[in-house]
Design a protein around this motif. Structure first.
Motif, short mmCIF file in Angstrom:
data_model
loop_
_atom_site.label_atom_id
_atom_site.label_comp_id
_atom_site.label_asym_id
_atom_site.label_seq_id
_atom_site.Cartn_x
_atom_site.Cartn_y
_atom_site.Cartn_z
N VAL A 41 -9.15 2.57 10.01
CA VAL A 41 -8.27 1.69 9.39
C VAL A 41 -7.11 2.40 8.85
O VAL A 41 -7.00 3.48 8.20
N LEU A 42 -5.79 1.79 9.41
CA LEU A 42 -4.53 2.08 8.94
C LEU A 42 -4.18 1.39 7.69
O LEU A 42 -4.04 0.09 8.16
N LEU A 43 -3.90 1.75 6.48
CA LEU A 43 -3.32 1.08 5.43
C LEU A 43 -2.01 1.34 5.39
O LEU A 43 -1.83 2.54 4.76
N THR A 63 0.23 -4.77 -10.28
CA THR A 63 -1.02 -4.70 -9.84
C THR A 63 -1.08 -4.07 -8.27
O THR A 63 -2.33 -3.58 -8.05
N HIS A 64 0.03 -4.01 -7.85
CA HIS A 64 -0.05 -3.42 -6.24
C HIS A 64 -0.53 -1.85 -6.24
O HIS A 64 -1.26 -1.37 -5.21
N PHE A 65 -0.47 -1.12 -7.39
CA PHE A 65 -0.85 0.40 -7.62
C PHE A 65 -2.18 0.25 -7.32
O PHE A 65 -3.06 1.14 -6.50
N ILE A 71 -8.31 -1.52 -2.02
CA ILE A 71 -8.14 -1.89 -0.38
C ILE A 71 -9.03 -0.67 0.23
O ILE A 71 -9.81 -0.89 1.26
N ALA A 72 -8.57 0.61 -0.01
CA ALA A 72 -8.87 1.57 0.60
C ALA A 72 -10.13 1.73 0.22
O ALA A 72 -11.22 2.11 1.26
N PHE A 375 -11.07 -9.61 -8.03
CA PHE A 375 -10.45 -9.14 -6.74
C PHE A 375 -11.42 -8.14 -5.69
O PHE A 375 -11.25 -8.49 -4.49
N SER A 376 -11.95 -7.25 -6.08
CA SER A 376 -12.87 -6.22 -5.43
C SER A 376 -13.88 -7.27 -4.44
O SER A 376 -14.04 -7.07 -3.24
N ARG A 377 -14.66 -8.17 -5.15
CA ARG A 377 -15.63 -8.91 -4.65
C ARG A 377 -14.94 -9.85 -3.65
O ARG A 377 -15.45 -9.96 -2.40
N GLU A 378 -13.59 -10.66 -3.88
CA GLU A 378 -13.22 -11.42 -3.17
C GLU A 378 -12.40 -10.84 -1.69
O GLU A 378 -12.56 -11.23 -0.88
N TYR A 379 -11.83 -9.66 -2.12
CA TYR A 379 -11.40 -8.94 -1.05
C TYR A 379 -12.40 -8.55 0.04
O TYR A 379 -12.12 -8.55 0.97
N THR A 380 -13.22 -7.87 -0.57
CA THR A 380 -14.35 -7.33 0.12
C THR A 380 -15.05 -8.54 1.16
O THR A 380 -15.41 -8.34 2.39
#
Length: 389
Positions: A41-43, A63-65, A71-72, A375-380
């Motif tokens: 995967v390229l992030l 929050t993006h940090f 995400i990684a 966020f972790s749950r929903e993104y996954t």
């Protein structure tokens, strides 16, 4: 999870001290899962937190940090190897094939064109579409020009991009309103909640009778874009209601000059300026405030609003803020000065019991939806839906 997030940049022996500053623009960090890799995967997002030393905390200013780290971590947990580059990297040349490309909107099209044809492109959107954003921002500045007889540059413009057109899928920090600005592309867009930069304990001894007519405006750059001008003009006409202004006023000299009277010479308006949302001064502000007034014209999902929900403030916000609220707050449909005044007076007129109830609902909503864990749950779950697992 907390330790994994903190140490992800070092878990595979990265010697970050050897990197030069240009790594933030041109570098690449490679991470491997604990199991046999299912693919690459390229992030392309924020590379900075992957270059932190062991004793350096992840910055909480945006929050993006933390999002980039999570995400990684999501893809590592799903069994993928992850290469991380900056979303600003314009010189990236792929050295291997990728199963998925996950990126912010900036440079998405350029990088995507360089990848293998079967790579799944997923754009991570954190704003309204750039055309909607820029149109709305210019409209606000024109309106301010007509009211005040001055041309302000307090807009917040986005660079043109074709990320949504080039992506196969999108994740979106926003709600249905924000997603609607991308509906023309007919792409699958999966919403994920923006995580709060910080959380606050519930204040048991808050004096709601004292606070009932005290509100704040909290925001960063783009003061007209985010409706500070409207809030100032509204409260200048409501001497019995107070507004505390928290934001980078000194950085916008033209705005400060045009609104000097409201900012510094109006008894019921208190200008704090830029403030640390984790510091004692901000804790004192929210302890003595009842609500947030935030008539922004375009967002993805406003971090300022989420911060104030976490603080138990009753939201008076525009629909363009991208944050869903129930009946514990008020959605501004037109963001006129009269509408803002009417909404503030409506909240101020509530009983102490109703104020306490709505404040608690605001806090509980944020603690349920706008957290790192959610966020972790929903993104996954969003990624699993995209790849079909």
């Amino acid at each position: 999870m907390k330790d994994a997030i903190k140490n992800i940049a070092h878990r595979f022996g990265l010697e970050v001290s050897k990197y030069k500053p240009s790594i933030h623009e041109t570098g690449l960090v490679s991470l491997e899962p604990d199991c046999r890799s299912m693919g690459n995967v390229l992030l392309a997002y924020v590379i900075d937190p992957f270059l932190l030393k062991d004793n350096e905390p992840i910055p909480s200013s945006h929050t993006h940090f933390w999002e980039s780290i999570q995400i990684a971590e999501t893809f590592l947990g799903l069994g993928y190897s992850v290469d991380v580059i900056s979303f600003r990297n314009k010189k990236f040349i792929p050295k291997r094939e990728y199963s998925m490309f996950v990126s912010a909107r900036t440079n998405f099209e350029k990088v995507a064109k360089s990848l293998n044809k079967d790579c799944i492109g997923i754009v991570h959107l954190d704003t309204s579409h750039w055309l909607f954003n820029n149109y709305a921002s210019y409209r606000r500045c024109i309106a301010a020009q007509r009211r005040r007889g001055a041309s302000l540059t307090s807009f917040k413009l986005l660079e043109p991009n074709r990320a949504i057109e080039c992506a196969g899928f999108a994740t979106m920090l926003g709600n249905n309103f924000t997603i609607g600005t991308y509906s023309f592309a007919n792409k699958k867009i999966l919403p994920v909640p923006v995580p709060a930069c910080t959380t606050y304990q519930w204040t048991e001894d808050k004096d709601y009778k004292f606070c009932r007519n005290r509100f704040i405006w909290l925001g960063s750059s783009g003061l007209v874009h985010k409706g500070l001008d409207l809030a100032l003009e509204a409260f200048a006409e409501m001497p019995d209601c107070h507004l505390t202004v928290c934001g980078p006023i000194k950085a916008d000299k033209d705005f400060e000059r045009i609104y000097y009277k409201e900012l510094y010479e109006t008894p019921n308006i208190h200008t704090v300026g830029w403030i640390d949302i984790q510091g004692p001064e901000f804790l004192d502000v929210i302890r003595n405030s009842m609500g947030l007034v935030y008539p922004s014209c375009a967002e993805g999902q406003s971090g300022a609003v989420v911060t104030c929900l976490q603080a138990g403030l009753i939201p008076i916000i525009s629909q363009e803020s991208g944050v869903d609220i129930s009946d514990f707050g008020i959605i501004l449909r037109n963001c006129t000065i009269d509408e803002i005044k009417g909404s503030v007076r409506k909240v101020s007129a509530l009983s102490v019991k109703e104020l306490a109830m709505k404040a608690r609902q605001s806090w509980e909503y944020a603690r349920k939806y706008h957290t790192r864990e959610n966020f972790s749950r929903e993104y996954t779950e969003a990624i699993k839906r995209i790849i079909g697992i």
